[in-house]
Write an enzyme that holds these catalytic residues in place. Structure first.
Site, short mmCIF file in Angstrom:
data_model
loop_
_atom_site.label_atom_id
_atom_site.label_comp_id
_atom_site.label_asym_id
_atom_site.label_seq_id
_atom_site.Cartn_x
_atom_site.Cartn_y
_atom_site.Cartn_z
N CYS A 1 6.55 -5.10 15.16
CA CYS A 1 6.12 -4.31 16.36
C CYS A 1 4.76 -4.89 16.53
O CYS A 1 3.89 -4.86 15.76
CB CYS A 1 6.26 -2.86 15.81
SG CYS A 1 7.76 -2.28 15.26
N CYS B 1 1.64 -2.81 15.37
CA CYS B 1 1.57 -2.48 13.90
C CYS B 1 0.84 -3.36 13.12
O CYS B 1 1.03 -4.46 13.15
CB CYS B 1 2.94 -2.22 13.19
SG CYS B 1 2.85 -1.92 11.64
N GLU C 1 0.75 -1.16 0.02
CA GLU C 1 -0.22 -0.05 0.07
C GLU C 1 0.90 1.11 -0.05
O GLU C 1 1.93 1.43 0.48
CB GLU C 1 -0.72 -0.02 1.20
CG GLU C 1 -2.06 -0.94 1.07
CD GLU C 1 -2.93 -0.98 2.40
OE1 GLU C 1 -2.62 -0.41 3.43
OE2 GLU C 1 -4.06 -1.71 2.17
N CYS D 1 -0.84 5.82 10.27
CA CYS D 1 0.30 5.26 10.72
C CYS D 1 0.09 3.85 11.20
O CYS D 1 -0.69 3.68 12.36
CB CYS D 1 1.10 5.97 11.68
SG CYS D 1 2.57 5.48 12.06
N CYS E 1 3.39 8.57 1.38
CA CYS E 1 4.20 7.52 2.21
C CYS E 1 4.44 6.37 1.47
O CYS E 1 3.37 5.57 1.16
CB CYS E 1 3.22 7.45 3.37
SG CYS E 1 3.85 6.09 4.59
N CYS F 1 6.72 -7.08 6.93
CA CYS F 1 7.90 -6.65 7.81
C CYS F 1 8.54 -7.64 8.86
O CYS F 1 7.62 -8.49 9.41
CB CYS F 1 7.42 -5.22 8.39
SG CYS F 1 8.81 -4.55 9.30
S1 SF4 Z 1 5.89 -0.35 12.58
FE1 SF4 Z 1 5.45 -1.95 11.34
S2 SF4 Z 1 6.35 -1.62 9.48
FE2 SF4 Z 1 7.51 -0.24 10.75
S3 SF4 Z 1 8.98 -1.64 11.71
FE3 SF4 Z 1 7.58 -1.72 13.01
S4 SF4 Z 1 6.34 -3.78 12.20
FE4 SF4 Z 1 7.55 -2.83 10.55
#
Ligand code: SF4
Length: 355
Positions: A116, A119, A92, A345, A105, A112
């Site tokens: 996190c 996220c 995206e 975000c 962005c 990923c």
């Molecule tokens: S916030 Fe999401 S996209 Fe960014 S590093 Fe952490 S897991 Fe990866």
């Protein structure tokens, strides 16, 4: 024979390709401008190239944009695209407009590996890195949509900034990210000034200095907690690169940038987890200890389906911001954008369709 994709090639590589097909070096500059200054995707429109050269280019090369699988525009005009690359992988890209300018962005990986906890992207495992061309072409799709070709002057651009904050950890894909940002900031093409590009990282400490040396763009750190104990709970990467290492790498970035670049620390406000006055004081102490030229970006949390965190109350966020500002740090509260289309975000995910 498979055609060579031109989007994502550096200036030097374009020059090599032009030499390979027996053309004079000045043709490389012309081709570069058609691709990146004028955004042309059809060789037949390259009017200052001879018919013969256009035929050679058509035979051997391609100019590809990712396929737009879906797009949505939120109530506040935030624009999100779900893009698909030639192998079917999807990411995206989001455009966040302000009154007379705006930031695109861009994503750097499919999924990923950082994971996190807050996220949406992090809940999707890493599939692969994006190529330089796939990174650059996200911005080009946005420019196509807003018809900002050829590259307008700075004052008249809607797509004025780039934030490398979409899906993925950019410093897990440094080679392609460096190459892509060099293309995006080249003054004879897309020409986004390096001062208007921000790379955001979860804190891959050994790679942080290259943001100053190899690219020269602004740095943002996803900090989200004032100490190792809390940070490790929401960002497992902190066990690998604890705060001490991240802060030392930030010092190095600032030294290499000539000490005149503030680093933005992104801080997601999570209810009863990292939003108390004690947390704010600890954060201030951390910055003072490492003498970092810092500013903060306080981010109201945008919950997504299945996440276990809640947003802090407005009063808490305001009080937290005031404590930081009283200590001499800028600490604006980010206005959540595109919430109704999950474009804010930490909400991006390459699902099958936009919902
Ligand atoms: S916030 Fe999401 S996209 Fe960014 S590093 Fe952490 S897991 Fe990866």
């Amino acid at each position: 024979m498979a055609k060579t994709e031109l989007i994502g090639l550096s200036k030097e590589e374009i020059a090599q390709e032009i030499a390979k097909i027996g053309e004079k070096p000045f043709r490389a500059k012309q081709l570069w401008q058609w691709l990146y200054l004028k955004g042309v995707t059809d060789f037949d429109k390259m009017s200052n190239l001879s018919k013969e050269l256009r035929a050679k280019l058509k035979e051997n090369y391609s100019i590809t944009r990712p396929k737009i699988v879906a797009e949505q525009i939120s109530k506040d005009k935030t624009h999100k695209w779900l893009l698909e690359f030639s192998d079917g992988q999807r990411i995206e890209t989001v455009y966040i407009p302000e009154e007379d300018r705006g930031a695109v962005c861009i994503s750097t990986q499919v999924g990923c590996a950082v994971g996190c906890k807050f996220c949406h992207t992090g809940s999707q495992k890493i599939t692969r890195n994006l190529t330089a061309g796939e990174i650059v072409s996200q911005f080009m799709v946005a420019r196509d949509a807003y018809q900002e070709w050829p590259t307008p002057t700075d004052e008249t651009r809607y797509l004025s900034n780039i934030v490398v904050m979409g899906m993925g950890e950019p410093l897990h894909n440094p080679e392609n990210v460096v190459k892509a940002l060099k293309i995006l900031s080249d003054g004879e093409g897309i020409a986004i000034s390096k001062r208007k590009i921000t790379l955001s990282t979860s804190g891959i400490a050994p790679k942080i200095p290259l943001v100053a040396t190899d690219i020269g763009v602004k740095l943002a750190i996803s900090l989200h907690a004032p100490n190792n104990e809390k940070r490790s709970q929401i960002m497992p990467i902190n066990d690998r690169y604890p705060l001490e290492e991240v802060m030392k790498a930030c010092q190095e970035y600032q030294r290499l940038s000539g000490h005149n670049r503030f680093i933005t620390f992104e801080y997601l406000m999570l209810k009863d987890f990292n939003d108390t006055p004690d947390d704010a004081h600890e954060l201030i102490e951390l910055m003072k200890k490492y003498k970092i030229g810092a500013k903060f970006n306080l981010i109201p949390f945008n919950p997504w389906p299945g996440c276990s965190y809640e947003p802090s109350s407005n009063n808490r966020v305001r009080a937290f911001s005031k404590l930081l500002e009283d200590a001499g740090y800028e600490a604006p509260i980010r206005v959540a954008r595109g919430q109704d289309i999950l474009a804010a975000c930490g909400q991006l995910k390459s699902k099958k369709s936009l919902d």
